[in-house]
Write an enzyme that holds these catalytic residues in place. Structure first.
Site, PDB file in Angstrom:
ATOM      1  CG  HIS A  80      -6.230  16.845 -38.877  1.00 32.19           C
ATOM      2  ND1 HIS A  80      -5.361  16.622 -37.839  1.00 32.19           N
ATOM      3  CD2 HIS A  80      -5.716  17.868 -39.599  1.00 32.19           C
ATOM      4  CE1 HIS A  80      -4.371  17.472 -37.923  1.00 32.19           C
ATOM      5  NE2 HIS A  80      -4.549  18.243 -38.982  1.00 32.19           N
ATOM      6  CB  CYS A 128      -6.099  12.775 -33.008  1.00 35.07           C
ATOM      7  SG  CYS A 128      -4.653  13.621 -33.623  1.00 35.07           S
TER       8      CYS A 128
END
Lengths: 268, 555
Positions: free
Chosen positions: A100, A142
């Protein structure tokens, strides 16, 4: 090569020396219905957790501090060889990170982050001590492109799965296992790399084309301005191959068993 | 009562003002410095100026040469000028920031009686044995004997001889310019035995800014405190071949003497193993012309990595590992030859990789198969194998054949496989390399610590840096006075200390905080306390200004 959402991993120097850091153990997780396997697709064709996978840093050992220690070499002297990055000024290094992330950071273990500035400083320290010849950095999170924005050391090429402001998406879920198996970018990069053999002439420009927006939904990015060579001249096998410099041995010494002083000559 | 009220509030006000001023003074005079001191990172002082001074260090490598003249080697009036000293100094042209000068200090003297007797013998080996000093010559020094033009010690067409133990012989000349001519010959011989440009260029290969993509540049092993040497026997086909090798005997007889001669250059540890079912990662091709299998030269670079993962190494030692593999090809692929670029089989059937080790293919004698049942018992000829492995070890260390002057007699190394002055060349190269590495490490450490201001510098890191700087300076001094052994020891200490300082686990820059995080931490602590103090100070200031203006108004 690893699951979306879970952990951070690094793969250095395919085939020569690999340091693998896995924060979560998916293959041996008690909830994995297919134990000791991690497949890239639900058709179970490719098991990426093969027989020769060796996890060097697992679960709580995967911290920002340990990662930076491995990179810079500032490791306590009791650390064994397999947990060190034994590179010198002629080594090409591949760093792959996934997990993440956000604008300028990557999350470790749900409790800490590594920022792009710390990473850039770590690479600069590696460069100062000449711990790499060329470095290829691939990140699948991301807003991955933010992680390579701050690099300033030479000979680094970076690829990311998405630009700042975009999310990297996962590929496909496997209903039998219950989670998404792999990220899109990683899936297509893996597919691309499976086609490479030691004699292949594919270059970095081909790697940059992997996973266009139509397949990946996010826009993969890359950065080559710090790299000395032109990417179209850089072969994939420079980083992913197993090529060593060799020389034929043409000289021998003359030895004679168990007799004292002898005449010897060089023969060529 | 009415007067007490305002007086009481006046007193209150004055006390209030004093209290506020007192708080403010304590905060500014005591609090701020205390906060600053306790939150600053501890950085022990480092000798930055001395470190930058190291970059302009001038290295002078001195080789002390003793030149012994026998009678009849030079004209009589030249003989009378002995003894004296001649210095020959030359700068080595390398594109490196440290300037390196090479200085041959030749001390000319006459021969002593026993030396005359030894040099008048008929055979050079006997002369050498007689001349061997009871005490070994110091590392880095050379002795050159000048014999007469017509002496039969050397074959007639040979002008010079280089021996295995820091000794050389050069022919004299009966000529007016005898000393000059002989001096040049001596320099040629001395350079072959000690320092030439290519020795230093190879040592500094990692530091010179040359084109890294140029291939075929031999890379000697990096200087290290020690090395681990592993001999591995790879038997991919144990069902057909039952291979035995007397590795312990071979190591004792051939390898240990060699490593003993090299012991000044580092600590060596030797181990061995046998691996079964270990394949080379490349499939050999069949050549019908010779009905044998071959590995083409272009497939050799792919052989090493698949095997390497099986080799293993000592978990505890951090020394670089040198692997020597002996591969006995399987029955289906026997005999197996290695081909060079032109397609011809290589005589040694071996190849090596710089900084890694070597691989040799051992073909089983076809006669061993006659009539016997599989598996066939094979005893490896260790002498043949060790000849190749020791040659590869020499190449890996960068001990190459020297550039001999013309017409020079040169018999190779004796039983150990290495000559004492080859060790000297290695020590020269290593000393220079160590100094270059130590200087680079110290410079980059200083730069890093200057750039990233958040890193803590502990006292022991600082003391290692000081020690490293002192060792570099000492090594440079010892090199210029020609003491090779102590210079090498000092250079090793410089590298060890500088690496220990650079890679100290405490130098981790984990103290990076983004600015918004810093504010987020300090504001809840300081703002509640600062607001009343600042407001009262402000009020005091306004009132004081009013009371200054008031007298003017009245007047």
């Amino acid at each position: 090569l690893l699951l979306f959402l879970f952990g951070t991993s690094l793969l250095f120097h395919f085939f020569s020396h690999i340091v693998l850091m896995l924060a979560d153990d998916m293959a041996c997780n008690p909830r994995n219905p297919k134990p000791a396997t991690v497949y890239s697709h639900k058709n179970m064709e490719l098991n990426v957790y093969g027989d020769d996978v060796e996890v060097d840093y697992r679960s709580y050992e995967v911290t920002v501090e340990n990662f930076l220690r491995v990179l810079t070499g500032r490791i306590p002297s009791s650390t064994p060889r397999s947990k060190r990055l034994l590179s010198d000024d002629r080594s090409n290094i591949l760093i792959y990170m996934t997990g993440h992330g956000g604008n300028g950071f990557l999350k470790f273990q749900d409790s800490e982050e590594i920022t792009n500035i710390e990473l850039a400083d770590a690479f600069e320290q590696m460069w100062q001590k000449r711990r790499y010849n060329e470095l290829l950095f691939i990140i699948d999170t991301c807003q991955g492109a933010s992680m390579y924005e701050r690099f300033y050391s030479p000979n680094i090429m970076a690829l990311a799965s998405s630009q700042v402001g975009e999310d990297s998406l996962s590929h496909q879920p496997d209903p039998a296992v219950g989670v998404h198996l792999m990220d899109r970018y990683t899936f297509y990069v893996l597919e691309f790399l499976e086609e490479i053999n030691p004699a292949s002439q594919t270059n970095m420009n081909d790697l940059f084309q992997v996973c266009p927006k139509s397949l990946c939904v996010s826009t993969p990015g890359h950065r080559t301005d710090l790299f000395q060579r032109d990417p179209k001249n850089v072969l994939i096998t420079d980083f992913f191959g197993s090529v060593r410099k060799v020389e034929i041995t043409t000289e021998t010494i003359s030895l004679q068993p168990d007799s004292g002083v002898m005449e010897s000559r060089y023969s060529s | 009562m009415a007067a007490a009220g305002p007086a009481a509030t006046d007193l209150e006000v004055v006390r209030g003002k004093r209290a506020a001023l007192f708080f403010a003074t304590v905060v500014i005079v005591l609090g701020l410095p205390l906060w600053w001191k306790t939150t600053e990172t501890y950085r022990a002082p480092l000798p930055y100026s001395e470190i930058s001074g190291l970059n302009s260090l001038k290295l002078r490598l001195m080789v002390p040469v003793t030149v012994v003249f026998t009678q009849e080697s030079v004209p009589l009036d030249d003989q009378e000028k002995l003894p004296f000293t001649v210095v020959h100094e030359r700068e080595i042209p390398l594109k490196y920031k440290l300037k390196i000068k090479c200085r041959f200090q030749k001390a000319y003297r006459r021969a002593l009686d026993h030396e005359e007797a030894a040099l008048s013998l008929g055979n050079i080996q006997e002369a050498e044995t007689m001349l061997a000093e009871p005490s070994e010559q110091a590392e880095g020094s050379l002795t050159v004997y000048v014999i007469s033009e017509r002496s039969s010690l050397l074959p007639q067409d040979m002008m010079s001889y280089i021996g295995p133990k820091r000794m050389a012989v050069v022919r004299g000349i009966m000529h007016r310019e005898a000393f000059n001519i002989i001096g040049r010959r001596i320099i040629q011989v001395a350079q072959a035995m000690s320092l030439t440009e290519d020795v230093l260029a190879a040592a500094l290969a990692d530091h010179l800014p040359e084109d890294k993509w140029s291939s075929d540049k031999r890379r000697p092993l990096k200087s290290s405190l020690g090395y681990e040497i592993t001999f591995s026997l790879l038997n991919p086909d144990p069902k057909s071949h039952d291979v035995h090798w007397d590795i312990e005997g071979a190591v004792r007889r051939h390898v240990q003497p060699f490593l003993g001669a090299l012991s000044a250059a580092g600590n060596f540890s030797v181990d061995s193993q046998i691996l079964y079912y270990a394949m080379l990662g490349v499939n050999p091709r069949f050549d019908s012309a010779s009905s044998s299998y071959y590995l083409a030269a272009h497939s050799l670079p792919h052989v090493i990595n698949p095997v390497e993962s099986r080799l293993g190494s000592s978990a505890a030692s951090l020394y670089p590992v040198l692997n020597f593999l002996l591969y006995v090809p399987e029955l289906a692929h026997s005999p197996l030859y290695i081909q060079d670029k032109d397609g011809a089989p290589v005589a040694t059937n071996a190849f090596h990789s710089p900084r890694w080790g070597g691989i040799m293919v051992y073909n089983v004698d076809p006669k061993a198969y006659n009539g016997s049942q599989l598996p066939v018992s094979i005893e490896v000829d260790m002498v043949r194998v060790m000849e190749v492995f020791l040659a590869q070890l020499r190449l890996l260390f960068g001990i190459a054949q020297p550039q001999l002057p013309p017409k020079c007699l040169f018999l190779g190394p004796k039983s150990e496989g290495i000559m004492t002055w080859e060790l000297d060349r290695l020590l020269w190269a290593r000393s220079v390399e160590n100094l270059a590495t130590a200087t680079t490490t110290l410079t980059s450490l200083a730069q890093l610590l200057g750039k990233i201001s958040n890193i803590v510098i502990k006292d022991d890191v600082a003391s290692e840096v000081y020690r490293a700087v002192a060792a570099v300076q000492k090594a440079a001094e010892e090199l210029s006075s020609g003491h090779l052994a102590s210079a090498f020891a000092a250079s090793r200490e410089a590298v060890t200390s500088s690496e220990r300082a650079f890679f100290d686990p405490s130098l981790l820059h984990l103290l990076y905080f983004p600015d918004d995080q810093k504010f987020a931490i300090y504001i809840p602590l300081f703002l509640p306390m600062a607001v009343p103090i600042l407001l009262s100070l402000f009020k005091i200031f306004l009132e004081t200004r009013k009371s200054w203006k008031k007298p003017e108004k009245i007047d």
